[in-house]
Design a protein around this motif. Structure first.
Motif, mmCIF file in Angstrom:
data_model
loop_
_atom_site.group_PDB
_atom_site.id
_atom_site.type_symbol
_atom_site.label_atom_id
_atom_site.label_comp_id
_atom_site.label_asym_id
_atom_site.label_seq_id
_atom_site.Cartn_x
_atom_site.Cartn_y
_atom_site.Cartn_z
ATOM 1 N N LEU A 1 0.052 -1.667 9.260
ATOM 2 C CA LEU A 1 1.370 -1.044 9.424
ATOM 3 C C LEU A 1 2.485 -2.021 9.059
ATOM 4 O O LEU A 1 3.510 -1.618 8.521
ATOM 5 N N GLN A 2 2.276 -3.288 9.368
ATOM 6 C CA GLN A 2 3.296 -4.295 9.097
ATOM 7 C C GLN A 2 3.327 -4.707 7.638
ATOM 8 O O GLN A 2 4.372 -5.089 7.117
ATOM 9 N N GLN A 3 2.176 -4.636 6.977
ATOM 10 C CA GLN A 3 2.093 -4.992 5.563
ATOM 11 C C GLN A 3 1.062 -4.082 4.880
ATOM 12 O O GLN A 3 -0.080 -4.463 4.643
ATOM 13 N N PRO A 4 1.497 -2.846 4.543
ATOM 14 C CA PRO A 4 0.567 -1.886 3.944
ATOM 15 C C PRO A 4 0.013 -2.378 2.603
ATOM 16 O O PRO A 4 0.735 -2.974 1.800
ATOM 17 N N THR A 5 -1.265 -2.115 2.407
ATOM 18 C CA THR A 5 -1.917 -2.423 1.136
ATOM 19 C C THR A 5 -2.616 -1.162 0.633
ATOM 20 O O THR A 5 -2.983 -0.280 1.412
ATOM 21 N N ILE A 6 -2.798 -1.108 -0.664
ATOM 22 C CA ILE A 6 -3.306 0.110 -1.304
ATOM 23 C C ILE A 6 -4.791 0.354 -1.022
ATOM 24 O O ILE A 6 -5.208 1.497 -0.840
#
Length: 160
Positions: free
Chosen positions: A93-98
C-alpha cells in the motif's frame, strides 16, 4: 481506518478501470460487455437454494437483479484488493508495484472459470459457449486489466 479506506479506493478504482476496458472492447471490437443482471440473478437464486443453472438467461428473473449484480461486482473488486494487501502486506500500500497487482488480478480469473461460468450454465472455463477460447482469452485480459487497475489505483492514491 486509513488502510481500510485505501483498500476500498483501490478495489473500486480497479473495478472502474475494468469497466472502462469493457466499454472500449465493445466500441472497438464489438465484444459484448458482461450483463451484471445475470450475476445478480445467479446470486439471488443462490439465496433461494439454487446454485447451478442450465442457462442463467433462461432462469426466472429476480426483482433488483441488476442492482444486486453491480453491487456484487464492486464488492468483489474490493474483496480482491483485500486479498492483494493480505498477500503482500501493508508495504505494498505504501509503495505499490505492478507484479503483485497483476498476479492477484490474473489469478482472480479462476473465480469465473471454475465457479461462476459452470454455475451459470457456460461450463468450466466457458467450454459450453460458442467461442470458448475467445471467452477465456477475454476473461484473462480483463482480469489482467483489473490487476493493472489495482496497481494504478494504488499508485494514484499515493499522489494524495
Amino acid at each position: 481506518m486509513n488502510t481500510l479506506f485505501s483498500i476500498i479506493v483501490i478495489g473500486i478504482g480497479a473495478t472502474v478501470l475494468m469497466d472502462l476496458w469493457a466499454i472500449v472492447r465493445k466500441s472497438l471490437w464489438g465484444i459484448p460487455t458482461l450483463n451484471y443482471a445475470m450475476v445478480g440473478r445467479w446470486l439471488a437464486h443462490i439465496l433461494n437454494g439454487q446454485f447451478h443453472h442450465h442457462s442463467i438467461i433462461d432462469s426466472p428473473q429476480i426483482p433488483g437483479e441488476k442492482i444486486i449484480g453491480w453491487a456484487a461486482h464492486y464488492l468483489t473488486g474490493i474483496a480482491f484488493a483485500v486479498i492483494l494487501v493480505a498477500l503482500f502486506g501493508l508495504p505494498w500500500l505504501q509503495q505499490p508495484t505492478i507484479g503483485p497487482a497483476l498476479f492477484v488480478g490474473i489469478s482472480t480469473a479462476v473465480i469465473p472459470f471454475f465457479i461462476m461460468q459452470p454455475a451459470m450454465g457456460a461450463g468450466i472455463a466457458a467450454c459450453k459457449t460458442a467461442k470458448p477460447h475467445s471467452a477465456r482469452l477475454q476473461s484473462l485480459i480483463t482480469h489482467a486489466v483489473f490487476g493493472f487497475g489495482l496497481y494504478f489505483s494504488g499508485w494514484t492514491l499515493q499522489l494524495f
